[in-house]
Enzyme design. Structure first.
Site, PDB file in Angstrom:
ATOM      1  N   GLU A  98       4.051  -2.766 -13.678  1.00  0.00           N
ATOM      2  CA  GLU A  98       3.800  -4.202 -13.480  1.00  0.00           C
ATOM      3  C   GLU A  98       2.726  -4.754 -14.407  1.00  0.00           C
ATOM      4  OE1 GLU A  98       3.214  -5.158  -9.357  1.00  0.00           O
ATOM      5  OE2 GLU A  98       5.226  -4.519  -8.822  1.00  0.00           O
ATOM      6  N   GLU A 147      10.325   0.136  -7.024  1.00  0.00           N
ATOM      7  CA  GLU A 147       9.567  -0.264  -5.834  1.00  0.00           C
ATOM      8  C   GLU A 147      10.362  -1.302  -5.068  1.00  0.00           C
ATOM      9  OE1 GLU A 147       5.519  -1.669  -6.085  1.00  0.00           O
ATOM     10  OE2 GLU A 147       5.024  -0.135  -7.565  1.00  0.00           O
TER      11      GLU A 147
HETATM   12  C1  FCB Z   1       3.198  -3.657  -6.226  1.00  0.00           C
HETATM   13  C2  FCB Z   1       2.315  -2.558  -6.776  1.00  0.00           C
HETATM   14  C3  FCB Z   1       2.099  -1.417  -5.821  1.00  0.00           C
HETATM   15  C4  FCB Z   1       1.946  -1.887  -4.385  1.00  0.00           C
HETATM   16  C5  FCB Z   1       3.068  -2.824  -4.002  1.00  0.00           C
HETATM   17  C6  FCB Z   1       3.015  -3.291  -2.568  1.00  0.00           C
HETATM   18  O1  FCB Z   1       2.879  -4.869  -6.852  1.00  0.00           O
HETATM   19  O2  FCB Z   1       2.877  -2.030  -7.968  1.00  0.00           O
HETATM   20  O3  FCB Z   1       0.984  -0.687  -6.281  1.00  0.00           O
HETATM   21  O4  FCB Z   1       0.702  -2.415  -4.194  1.00  0.00           O
HETATM   22  O5  FCB Z   1       3.077  -3.925  -4.851  1.00  0.00           O
END
Ligand code: FCB
Length: 441
Positions: free
Chosen positions: A167, A349
């Site tokens: 990110e 994620e």
């Molecule tokens: C993302 C991050 C991760 C975690 C999730 C909930 O933005 O990459 O580290 O905090 O959100």
């Protein structure tokens, strides 16, 4: 249980974590300080004054955590390496004990038949490099490439999946543009410089990985969230477009399409040198996608970047942490990314966060998380059915952990962590995920 029929036979079901959020042991075995160690010590930065000193104590309990994954049938584990554990001063002397920790972790994963996915940068920049300007300095791309070389040489015999950055748009915007994440800078030129230098670091890192790990499968991990104006006015729509450029495109566009989005290209121009775009845009093997929800924004002439985040419309349901639940947006995002970047996608994620409490016997009946994961994996399968080339899905997160500025109050884990005793207890959602993985075999 829904039919998993439209995922590939080699589909990867995994879980993700990040070094600072789980490891603890911040002063152990020669680890140097990171920008998050310092940021957490600044009064008022983190909810409840929490910090990652102990976190989930994964540094000592990694074997138990791997065993939990093995029992659940998880096929891949995405973790990040803490740069300051490997190079305590960011560059120069290598810390052998730091390498040894990840040796133990990787060897135990392989023994459990869990594929290691190694992310090189999940936000914990060595403090010593921040003292030299960090990502505001163009040199940071070179420091990053040197660190990547140490990691690639040491682990490349056993690890084949590498991500350069997690990110980048989040840590550059929040860390350098808005000041709400480490290193806590709110400055427009600093933000623009950081964007370009991280992109250069990505390109340099990919080159190093290609030359040192010939069989490597490489990508970067991008958050991608549809940006909507709230309320829907022409000014807010323009703000949403600008946020979209910073949040969704400032990294994948140059890295994969060799250009900055038009609305920010001119602002970044002063920091570019001849040949930069060719160095940034190099072939990668996949697009790593993090996605939770759409985001909302409004024009704000008083804000540094001319916009600010806004509340989602009230009719949308939300997770415990307050993020809108919108599986349709996930399906559309997968399709949009597939069309725009034409790469295999790994969802690295996706998950549900909120405040949660275990009952007297330590159990968490997290039915809302199961509903969320069920709806989102269905949406992913629908996108696959419509042609999106999705090859894997990783839940954030294996276990509850340090949720950055939110501290420990917001829990995202499939496994509950009692931070007092460090006891781990799989939640109901862990059983749900194990069943879904078993059914897809
Ligand atoms: C993302 C991050 C991760 C975690 C999730 C909930 O933005 O990459 O580290 O905090 O959100």
């Amino acid at each position: 249980m829904s039919s998993p029929s439209n995922v590939r036979a080699d589909f990867v079901w995994g879980v993700s974590t990040a070094s600072y959020q789980i490891e603890g042991a911040v002063q152990e075995d020669g680890r140097g300080p990171s920008i998050w160690d310092r940021y957490c010590r600044q009064i008022g930065r983190i909810a409840n004054g929490d910090r990652g000193d102990m976190a989930c104590d994964h540094y000592h309990r990694y074997a138990e955590d791997i065993d939990q994954m093995r029992v659940l049938g998880i096929g891949a584990y995405r973790f990040s390496v803490a740069w300051p554990r490997i190079l305590p001063a960011g560059r120069g002397a290598v810390n052998v004990a730091g390498l040894a920790f990840y040796d133990r972790l990787i060897d135990a994963l392989l023994a459990a038949r869990i594929e290691p996915w190694l992310c090189l940068y999940h936000w914990d920049l060595p403090q010593a490099l921040d003292d030299r300007g960090g990502w505001i300095s163009r040199d940071c791309a070179l420091w990053f490439a040197d660190y990547v070389a140490v990691v690639a040489r040491h682990f490349g015999d056993r690890v084949k999946r590498f991500a350069t950055f997690n990110e980048p748009s989040v840590f550059t915007l929040l860390g350098y543009g808005l000041g709400s994440h480490a290193p806590g800078i709110a400055d427009r030129p600093a933000h623009l410089r950081a964007i370009h230098h991280v992109n250069l670091g990505h390109g340099a890192g990919v080159d190093v990985l290609r030359s040192l790990v010939p069989a490597a499968s490489i990508g970067a991990i991008h958050n991608y969230q549809p940006c909507h104006p709230s309320p829907d006015t022409p000014q807010n729509a323009a703000a949403a477009q600008l946020l979209d450029a910073y949040w969704n495109r400032a990294f994948p566009d140059p890295q994969l399409l060799a250009s900055y989005p038009p609305s920010i290209a001119e602002a970044i121009e002063p920091y570019q040198q001849a040949g930069d775009m060719a160095a940034i845009c190099c072939p990668v093997d996949w697009f790593g996608l993090n996605h939770y929800s759409p985001i909302y924004c409004k024009a704000d002439s008083g804000a540094l970047l001319g916009f600010s985040f806004a509340e989602a419309p009230v009719h949308l349901s939300r997770t415990g942490i307050g993020w809108p639940i919108c599986p349709d947006a996930f399906r559309e995002t997968l399709l949009a990314i597939s069309r725009r970047y034409r790469l295999p996608i790994y969802v690295l994620e996706n998950g549900y966060g909120g405040p949660e409490h275990a009952d007297a016997s330590g159990q968490v009946e997290d039915l809302a998380r199961i509903d969320y994961l069920n709806a989102y994996t269905q949406a992913m399968k629908a996108a696959i059915g419509l042609g999106a080339d999705v090859r894997g899905y990783f839940v954030w997160s294996l276990m509850d952990n340090f949720e950055w500025a939110e501290g420990y109050a917001q829990r995202f884990g499939l496994i509950h962590v009692d931070y007092e005793s460090q006891r781990r207890t799989p939640k109901a959602s862990a059983g749900w995920y194990a069943q879904m993985i078993a059914a897809s075999r």
